[in-house]
Write a protein that holds these residues in place. Sequence first.
Motif, mmCIF file in Angstrom:
data_model
loop_
_atom_site.group_PDB
_atom_site.id
_atom_site.type_symbol
_atom_site.label_atom_id
_atom_site.label_comp_id
_atom_site.label_asym_id
_atom_site.label_seq_id
_atom_site.Cartn_x
_atom_site.Cartn_y
_atom_site.Cartn_z
ATOM 1 N N LEU A 606 -34.351 -45.905 48.351
ATOM 2 C CA LEU A 606 -33.627 -46.042 47.064
ATOM 3 C C LEU A 606 -33.743 -44.932 46.148
ATOM 4 C CD1 LEU A 606 -35.166 -49.628 46.545
ATOM 5 C CD2 LEU A 606 -32.512 -49.135 46.304
ATOM 6 N N LEU A 607 -34.863 -44.043 46.462
ATOM 7 C CA LEU A 607 -34.831 -42.787 45.283
ATOM 8 C C LEU A 607 -33.730 -41.886 45.875
ATOM 9 C CD1 LEU A 607 -38.571 -42.171 45.396
ATOM 10 C CD2 LEU A 607 -37.154 -43.260 43.665
ATOM 11 N N GLN A 608 -33.362 -41.895 47.092
ATOM 12 C CA GLN A 608 -32.187 -40.909 47.731
ATOM 13 C C GLN A 608 -30.755 -41.549 47.111
ATOM 14 O OE1 GLN A 608 -32.485 -41.150 51.877
ATOM 15 N NE2 GLN A 608 -34.039 -39.463 51.986
ATOM 16 N N GLU A 609 -30.789 -42.744 47.098
ATOM 17 C CA GLU A 609 -29.426 -43.613 46.901
ATOM 18 C C GLU A 609 -28.994 -43.174 45.522
ATOM 19 O OE1 GLU A 609 -29.807 -46.846 50.475
ATOM 20 O OE2 GLU A 609 -29.472 -47.523 48.249
ATOM 21 N N LEU A 610 -30.431 -43.338 44.419
ATOM 22 C CA LEU A 610 -30.155 -43.413 42.968
ATOM 23 C C LEU A 610 -30.136 -41.772 42.596
ATOM 24 C CD1 LEU A 610 -32.737 -46.236 42.380
ATOM 25 C CD2 LEU A 610 -30.129 -46.182 41.526
ATOM 26 N N ARG A 611 -30.472 -41.021 43.363
ATOM 27 C CA ARG A 611 -30.437 -39.578 42.733
ATOM 28 C C ARG A 611 -29.122 -39.252 42.220
ATOM 29 N NH1 ARG A 611 -29.374 -35.701 41.004
ATOM 30 N NH2 ARG A 611 -29.906 -33.619 41.602
ATOM 31 N N PRO A 612 -27.910 -39.302 43.081
ATOM 32 C CA PRO A 612 -26.781 -38.901 42.153
ATOM 33 C C PRO A 612 -26.250 -39.426 40.924
ATOM 34 C CG PRO A 612 -26.231 -39.548 44.709
ATOM 35 C CD PRO A 612 -27.815 -40.031 44.165
ATOM 36 N N ASP A 613 -26.970 -40.662 40.772
ATOM 37 C CA ASP A 613 -26.550 -41.725 39.694
ATOM 38 C C ASP A 613 -27.526 -41.224 38.348
ATOM 39 O OD1 ASP A 613 -24.241 -42.615 40.226
ATOM 40 O OD2 ASP A 613 -25.228 -44.088 41.628
ATOM 41 N N ALA A 614 -28.675 -40.324 38.615
ATOM 42 C CA ALA A 614 -29.758 -40.349 37.743
ATOM 43 C C ALA A 614 -29.182 -40.113 36.620
ATOM 44 C CB ALA A 614 -30.676 -39.307 38.188
ATOM 45 N N VAL A 615 -28.475 -39.001 36.180
ATOM 46 C CA VAL A 615 -27.988 -38.691 34.802
ATOM 47 C C VAL A 615 -27.161 -39.713 34.416
ATOM 48 C CG1 VAL A 615 -26.687 -36.847 33.668
ATOM 49 C CG2 VAL A 615 -28.356 -36.121 35.298
ATOM 50 N N ALA A 616 -26.046 -40.165 35.020
ATOM 51 C CA ALA A 616 -25.345 -41.214 34.603
ATOM 52 C C ALA A 616 -26.072 -42.341 33.988
ATOM 53 C CB ALA A 616 -24.218 -41.667 35.464
ATOM 54 N N LEU A 617 -27.197 -42.463 34.671
ATOM 55 C CA LEU A 617 -28.011 -43.982 34.384
ATOM 56 C C LEU A 617 -28.591 -43.760 32.929
ATOM 57 C CD1 LEU A 617 -29.482 -44.819 37.942
ATOM 58 C CD2 LEU A 617 -28.006 -46.377 36.352
ATOM 59 N N VAL A 618 -29.015 -42.447 32.747
ATOM 60 C CA VAL A 618 -29.751 -42.364 31.106
ATOM 61 C C VAL A 618 -28.639 -41.947 30.262
ATOM 62 C CG1 VAL A 618 -31.822 -41.587 32.299
ATOM 63 C CG2 VAL A 618 -30.256 -39.850 31.858
ATOM 64 N N ASP A 619 -27.475 -41.379 30.828
ATOM 65 C CA ASP A 619 -26.494 -41.311 29.643
ATOM 66 C C ASP A 619 -25.937 -42.740 29.268
ATOM 67 O OD1 ASP A 619 -26.263 -38.740 29.953
ATOM 68 O OD2 ASP A 619 -24.559 -38.529 31.108
ATOM 69 N N ALA A 620 -25.945 -43.818 30.330
ATOM 70 C CA ALA A 620 -25.558 -44.931 29.841
ATOM 71 C C ALA A 620 -26.162 -45.540 28.652
ATOM 72 C CB ALA A 620 -25.712 -45.858 31.047
#
Length: 662
Positions: A606-620
Amino acid sequence: LARERSLASFTPRHLTHLLDGSAEHTERVEAVRRILDREPLLDKSASYHLDHEGQYLRALKVMERVRALREEHRWSAGDMNIVWQEIYEGVPSLLNDDLFLKTLRDQATDEQQKNWIPLAKNWAILGCYAQTEMGHGSNVRGIETTATYLPATDELELNTPSLSSIKWWPGALGKTANVAIVFAQLVLADGTRAGVFPFMLQLRSFVDHTLLPGVETGDIGPKIGFNGVDNGYLALRSVRIPRANMLQRHNELTRSGELRRRSQMDQRLVYVTLLYARVNIVAGASTALAQGSTIAVRYSIVRRQFGQDGSTTTESPVLDHQSQQHRVLTPVSEAYAFHFTGQRMLQLYHRLVSAGLAADEAKSLLAESHATASALKAYVTDVTSGSLEQMRRACGGHGYSRFSGMPDLLGMYVQNNTVEGENHVMAQQAGKSRVLIKRYQQLQSSGHGAETTTDYRYMLPVTTEQLEADRCTAMRADEIRDPRVYLHAFERRAAHHIGMLHRRLSQGAPFAECHVDVERIVRAHAELYAVYSFVEALYPHANTWTSASADMTPAANIAPPVHSVLRRLCDLFALSRLVANLGDHLEASYLQSTHGPLARAAVRRLLQELRPDAVALVDAFNIPDRRLGSALGRWDGRVYEAMAAMAQAGPLNRTDVTTGYQ
Ligand SMILES: Cc1cc2nc3c(=O)[nH]c(=O)nc-3n(C[C@H](O)[C@H](O)[C@H](O)COP(=O)(O)OP(=O)(O)OC[C@H]3O[C@@H](n4cnc5c(N)ncnc54)[C@H](O)[C@@H]3O)c2cc1C
């Protein structure tokens, strides 16, 4: 950061709208934000060099400016909520607007409310809530301040007869408030102590703000955080107030000095009010985690140390290191989990209020909801405090600097473990009143739970054979990543530990020897609720979660790419909590030791899968730089420029040779 943003699998704006409830609300927030962004006073970083006095004086200016803006823009009460959320700092008026007004609404008669509430709402008076004393906080009955009725003059005389009776801690009491609701032991004319009651007391002149005779207040000094607020002390020497200043909604003190119960304080109303307050605490935990993780994730992209697989030529963003992902992305998942937990509590609150409070069913739901809300208060504040410190450390050395925004965030947040019911004391009280235990007992003996909320269904009885047969069959990491599987694991863990405690108590174990076990069941209950809440937000039709036939149709209001990323966060939240408490889960014997490695493998994936979305998730989360007050978490990623500029502007750097050299 721009490159990271281009990698996202979803549009952050869609997620922002979901978090805000609607696109219109996001627009409203941003309209208020544009006004606040024009105010240099609200630049938090300006306060980092200030001492307690400086921070307090700045907070007063913030209050004054907000008041002017409120009038200029005719902000509504809803807008004002947005304003304070946007400012996100402790200022003294918050105590007036929250605890003081809330107590008036709950405890003052209609006439008293008519006199005082409009004044407090407009800040014509500024109030505080003075309950805690130097010697007593949690144990309210131990309060020593006295209010003695004097029939001759129809007055009450207030005294703090000892050092330990001096009020200590109330926010805004030290220098700001000119009135206080003081909690004191009511002493009747014949010397009988009738219990602790609230009294309205004027502290300071309404003309020049000087203290009134017999009243001594002051600030209690610098704290870990929240230093814009003057938490204070109060000593009283024979201060007289009219009898009419006792808040008498529920009790009446008659002219002849008799105490009469006016109305039974409606326990159901108390539960509903507390439930609402706890919704705010859970939502507040999500907000704090959102703020902390915005800083930690963005900085973890900008910051580069070492290369992957030992490369010495190219350094990687520290977020590419697995342990950094674990420390930073798990709190992101908690921020989302607690958001949906707060939403679910809010829905419950509205359901209870609209159901009418009279029905018996509503009564039992209220008791259940109250126990759950108390458990959640202790649970989310504890998890959030730990995660904020974890993220502060994840910012390395710069996380120790106030310019990171992390120490102030942590300092402001951790009080939530103590205020509004100290976490451990509250857990004991939830245990002592035995709502959880009692409900367990009822459901076990009646065997039907039609009237129980979903989150108590785990307490329904099962036979030994059913229990024996009920084993997790997951063989692969992706099988344990199924909400139907992990939710059942959380249910079984909660059921097992409450069953154990119930057995101990039934066998005569004194409650005082069960405190640690009570905390264990409270935590298990709250964690189950949080996981339920997240899953339910994603799959609202599956009301029999743990059944293989549950309807797993995704929520229609969530765009598919957003749903996918939220599902990953939900899995990460649930499985990382499961791994953290694996021992408790294994005792419940639904999971076996082979499931530990599977859950850990799922977390790694899950950490690998979420890594590319990390910045977008906090931008949200849509938190502006002004509110972050952080050189590390800036939207544009210009971390080092900001750190250097903030340091150079510091007072010690104004001169080459420091004045102390002499
Ligand atoms: C920032 C801040 C703002 C505050 N604002 C206000 C305010 O506006 N107005 C106001 O009146 N007060 C205020 N307070 C005071 C606050 O409400 C109390 O500090 C709080 O209720 C805890 O009480 P205590 O300090 O007496 O802790 P204690 O009860 O003395 O706790 C000390 C320790 O003993 C443990 N303990 C105590 N009893 C038990 C038990 N039965 N079982 C297990 N463990 C137990 C606790 O868990 C804790 O670890 C504020 C405090 C802070 C820090």
